[in-house]
Motif scaffolding. Structure first.
Motif, PDB file in Angstrom:
ATOM      1  N   ARG A 347       1.840  30.590 -67.277  1.00 48.26           N
ATOM      2  CA  ARG A 347       0.933  31.235 -65.736  1.00 48.26           C
ATOM      3  C   ARG A 347       2.395  32.374 -64.854  1.00 48.26           C
ATOM      4  N   LYS A 348       3.652  32.152 -65.083  1.00 46.52           N
ATOM      5  CA  LYS A 348       4.276  33.692 -64.356  1.00 46.52           C
ATOM      6  C   LYS A 348       3.789  34.498 -65.278  1.00 46.52           C
ATOM      7  N   GLN A 349       4.039  34.917 -66.454  1.00 40.99           N
ATOM      8  CA  GLN A 349       3.550  35.777 -67.488  1.00 40.99           C
ATOM      9  C   GLN A 349       4.969  36.505 -67.762  1.00 40.99           C
ATOM     10  N   LEU A 350       5.556  35.776 -68.394  1.00 42.48           N
ATOM     11  CA  LEU A 350       6.758  35.854 -68.685  1.00 42.48           C
ATOM     12  C   LEU A 350       6.952  36.160 -70.264  1.00 42.48           C
ATOM     13  N   ASN A 351       7.860  36.701 -70.304  1.00 42.42           N
ATOM     14  CA  ASN A 351       8.163  36.659 -71.871  1.00 42.42           C
ATOM     15  C   ASN A 351       8.335  35.552 -72.615  1.00 42.42           C
ATOM     16  N   MET A 352       9.612  34.856 -71.752  1.00 39.01           N
ATOM     17  CA  MET A 352      10.505  33.523 -72.763  1.00 39.01           C
ATOM     18  C   MET A 352      10.361  32.758 -71.067  1.00 39.01           C
ATOM     19  N   ILE A 353      10.346  31.407 -72.024  1.00 41.09           N
ATOM     20  CA  ILE A 353      10.999  30.063 -71.077  1.00 41.09           C
ATOM     21  C   ILE A 353      11.460  29.639 -71.671  1.00 41.09           C
ATOM     22  N   VAL A 354      12.905  29.302 -70.697  1.00 39.14           N
ATOM     23  CA  VAL A 354      13.813  27.752 -72.290  1.00 39.14           C
ATOM     24  C   VAL A 354      13.919  26.638 -70.484  1.00 39.14           C
ATOM     25  N   ALA A 355      13.676  25.756 -71.644  1.00 40.88           N
ATOM     26  CA  ALA A 355      12.581  24.094 -71.437  1.00 40.88           C
ATOM     27  C   ALA A 355      14.033  23.590 -71.491  1.00 40.88           C
ATOM     28  N   ASN A 356      14.441  22.770 -70.567  1.00 42.52           N
ATOM     29  CA  ASN A 356      15.415  21.286 -70.885  1.00 42.52           C
ATOM     30  C   ASN A 356      15.150  20.583 -70.234  1.00 42.52           C
ATOM     31  N   GLN A 357      15.369  19.171 -70.418  1.00 43.20           N
ATOM     32  CA  GLN A 357      15.037  17.939 -69.987  1.00 43.20           C
ATOM     33  C   GLN A 357      16.431  17.745 -69.063  1.00 43.20           C
ATOM     34  N   VAL A 358      15.943  17.413 -67.619  1.00 44.76           N
ATOM     35  CA  VAL A 358      17.210  17.199 -66.580  1.00 44.76           C
ATOM     36  C   VAL A 358      16.621  15.409 -66.497  1.00 44.76           C
ATOM     37  N   GLY A 359      17.702  15.439 -65.486  1.00 44.21           N
ATOM     38  CA  GLY A 359      17.361  13.314 -65.201  1.00 44.21           C
ATOM     39  C   GLY A 359      18.998  12.924 -64.564  1.00 44.21           C
ATOM     40  N   ILE A 360      19.116  11.550 -64.681  1.00 39.86           N
ATOM     41  CA  ILE A 360      20.859  10.954 -65.281  1.00 39.86           C
ATOM     42  C   ILE A 360      21.571  11.394 -66.342  1.00 39.86           C
ATOM     43  N   ASN A 361      22.119  12.125 -66.223  1.00 45.00           N
ATOM     44  CA  ASN A 361      23.208  12.299 -67.103  1.00 45.00           C
ATOM     45  C   ASN A 361      22.162  13.415 -68.063  1.00 45.00           C
ATOM     46  N   LYS A 362      21.698  14.410 -67.667  1.00 41.93           N
ATOM     47  CA  LYS A 362      20.822  15.351 -68.639  1.00 41.93           C
ATOM     48  C   LYS A 362      20.894  16.636 -67.399  1.00 41.93           C
ATOM     49  N   GLY A 363      20.868  18.152 -68.172  1.00 45.79           N
ATOM     50  CA  GLY A 363      21.173  19.243 -67.453  1.00 45.79           C
ATOM     51  C   GLY A 363      21.909  19.246 -66.351  1.00 45.79           C
ATOM     52  N   PHE A 364      21.340  18.944 -65.282  1.00 42.45           N
ATOM     53  CA  PHE A 364      22.797  19.446 -64.115  1.00 42.45           C
ATOM     54  C   PHE A 364      23.917  18.434 -64.388  1.00 42.45           C
ATOM     55  N   ASP A 365      24.463  19.384 -63.636  1.00 46.86           N
ATOM     56  CA  ASP A 365      26.263  19.903 -63.626  1.00 46.86           C
ATOM     57  C   ASP A 365      26.426  18.741 -65.020  1.00 46.86           C
ATOM     58  N   LYS A 366      26.487  19.452 -65.757  1.00 45.99           N
ATOM     59  CA  LYS A 366      26.870  19.323 -67.568  1.00 45.99           C
ATOM     60  C   LYS A 366      27.492  19.773 -68.050  1.00 45.99           C
ATOM     61  N   ASP A 367      28.362  20.096 -68.524  1.00 48.04           N
ATOM     62  CA  ASP A 367      29.167  21.146 -69.213  1.00 48.04           C
ATOM     63  C   ASP A 367      28.579  21.001 -70.723  1.00 48.04           C
ATOM     64  N   SER A 368      27.617  20.597 -70.975  1.00 47.95           N
ATOM     65  CA  SER A 368      26.728  20.575 -72.013  1.00 47.95           C
ATOM     66  C   SER A 368      25.035  20.377 -71.759  1.00 47.95           C
ATOM     67  N   ASN A 369      24.770  20.956 -72.840  1.00 45.90           N
ATOM     68  CA  ASN A 369      22.765  21.286 -72.989  1.00 45.90           C
ATOM     69  C   ASN A 369      22.478  20.873 -73.941  1.00 45.90           C
ATOM     70  N   GLN A 370      21.195  20.974 -74.181  1.00 42.07           N
ATOM     71  CA  GLN A 370      20.327  21.143 -75.105  1.00 42.07           C
ATOM     72  C   GLN A 370      18.819  21.758 -74.507  1.00 42.07           C
ATOM     73  N   VAL A 371      18.687  22.520 -75.606  1.00 45.86           N
ATOM     74  CA  VAL A 371      17.498  23.348 -74.615  1.00 45.86           C
ATOM     75  C   VAL A 371      16.609  23.930 -76.039  1.00 45.86           C
ATOM     76  N   ASP A 372      15.154  24.027 -75.446  1.00 43.25           N
ATOM     77  CA  ASP A 372      14.297  24.642 -76.438  1.00 43.25           C
ATOM     78  C   ASP A 372      13.418  25.686 -75.773  1.00 43.25           C
ATOM     79  N   ILE A 373      13.443  26.718 -76.752  1.00 45.80           N
ATOM     80  CA  ILE A 373      13.131  28.250 -76.028  1.00 45.80           C
ATOM     81  C   ILE A 373      11.622  28.280 -76.833  1.00 45.80           C
ATOM     82  N   LEU A 374      10.780  29.621 -75.453  1.00 44.14           N
ATOM     83  CA  LEU A 374       9.674  29.319 -75.890  1.00 44.14           C
ATOM     84  C   LEU A 374       8.994  30.310 -75.988  1.00 44.14           C
ATOM     85  N   THR A 375       8.703  31.631 -76.649  1.00 45.44           N
ATOM     86  CA  THR A 375       7.993  32.893 -76.508  1.00 45.44           C
ATOM     87  C   THR A 375       6.933  33.093 -76.633  1.00 45.44           C
TER      88      THR A 375
END
Length: 411
Positions: A347-375
């Protein structure tokens, strides 16, 4: 692999009510097969007894700067040499102020200066003490040298609600583990972005409701700042457009501070010219108040109705207006992560997007993260959970590979 196995961990405890959580922290470190010793300030001993922590750690508790039982009475030097990691939990406002000043007026602050081991700090204090500009200034300075974990938001022992609660012991252990073996020697980093200008957004936005209140989200900005530092290490000229955060950035990175989504769009539009890559890691508020109150809103009956209007879509606007720009988005979702990320990518005509799940103890304000990258050409790359500093380099490696495929003469 258990990264804490056989590690020598020195747990420092300062005088706050959260000291009771330190007992569980020590137990978890021991369960992970680490060697644990404890250093307590005088204030900490008012909240929890040394005997308790001695029983849990299996070692005598240290609290005296000059130990007559130590070799040459220099117990602090022996402890400093012994430790592989220093974990200070809780760290009070007073302790952090003394650490920031480089003081060594008790055993714990002396150990911080005498050891070359990584220092992990878990702040804990009243929400107003945490929010005070002096504390925030101290935290920003300490973050240049040490790892800061937390604090969390919630109800406090004093009855206040807000940021200041020490992270739960398991969260601290996870944060410490996430930083192990993730140290990057930037002198060895390949200069894949040399000669490139990279524009990055990071952090949340704040949308005012009245002179004292605003709408925002839980983004800390850590991922965007890590990407900015990594891009600079890889040779890029970096511009960082940042919402309000507690983070600092290297002097050679151009930083533009904003608050609202409209201000971020304006800054991005001003800076995007001559940029090669745009990485939109900011968590931009989707909505703003239609009419901001000029005076503090007062209670009106049993409820309050706010009329909101949509903010500009910074990522889509920039991508569509600059078709030659290599554009990378971020999708932070609580559910159906890949499905929503795929929709945004198209929809936004991007070359790539980095996706991650957020919520309680996930993603935001943590020092680590897990992501999926779509091109845009259909690739799907999954990166495991890791420290955000390392993750930033891995994301940029994939960006460089994809950029090279689409613009073979550009890199």
């Amino acid at each position: 692999m258990n990264k804490l196995s056989s590690k020598n961990i020195l747990v420092g405890i300062s005088g706050g009510i959260a000291a009771y959580k330190s007992a569980e922290l020590i137990r978890l470190f021991k369960k992970a097969d680490a060697n644990v010793r404890v250093c307590m300030t005088n204030g900490a001993q008012e909240f929890i007894t040394p005997l308790t922590l001695q029983a849990l750690s299996g070692n005598p508790v240290h609290s005296t700067l000059l130990d007559p039982d130590a070799e040459a009475g220099m117990g602090h030097i022996e402890l400093a040499r012994w430790a592989d990691l220093l974990v200070i939990a809780p760290a009070t406002a007073d302790l952090m102020a003394r650490m920031r000043a480089g003081m060594a007026d008790d055993l714990l602050t002396t150990l911080v200066l005498a050891s070359n081991a990584p220092v992990h700090i878990a702040p804990a204090m009243n929400q107003q003490m945490w929010a005070h500009p002096a504390t925030q200034d101290n935290v920003a300075e300490l973050a240049k040298y040490h790892h800061i974990h937390g604090p969390a938001a919630g109800e406090q022992a004093c009855g206040d609600v807000g940021y200041g609660r020490m992270l739960e012991p398991q969260e601290i252990v996870d944060a410490v583990v996430g930083t192990l073996n993730q140290t990057i020697n930037t002198s060895d980093v390949e200069q894949q972005l040399a000669g490139k200008r990279v524009l990055i957004t990071a952090g949340p936005t704040r949308e005012p409701l009245d002179p004292v209140r605003y709408l925002t989200n839980r983004s800390s900005g850590k991922m965007g700042y890590a990407i900015a530092e990594a891009a600079a290490a890889m040779g890029a000229e970096v511009v960082l457009v940042s919402g309000p955060t507690q983070l600092s950035v290297s002097d050679h990175i151009k930083r533009v501070d904003i608050e609202t989504a409209e201000q971020m769009l304006s800054a991005v539009t001003s800076e995007v010219e001559n940029c090669d890559i745009f990485i939109a890691a900011a968590a931009v508020a989707d909505y703003r108040l239609k009419e901001v109150a000029t005076k503090k809103m007062k209670k009106q009956g049993s409820g309050l109705h706010l009329e909101l209007e949509q903010n500009p879509d910074i990522l889509a606007t920039t991508s569509i207006a600059n078709p030659d720009l290599f554009t990378v988005g971020f999708a932070a979702e609580t559910n159906d992560v890949i499905e929503y990320a795929t929709g945004k990518l198209k929809r936004k005509q991007l070359n790539m997007i980095v996706a991650n799940q957020v919520g309680i103890n996930k993603g935001f304000d943590k020092d680590s993260n897990q992501v999926d990258i779509l091109t845009a050409d259909g690739e799907h790359i999954t990166l495991p959970e890791m420290n955000k500093k390392q993750l930033a380099f891995d994301i940029l490696d994939i960006i460089c590979q994809t950029y090279h495929k689409e613009k073979p003469h550009a890199l």
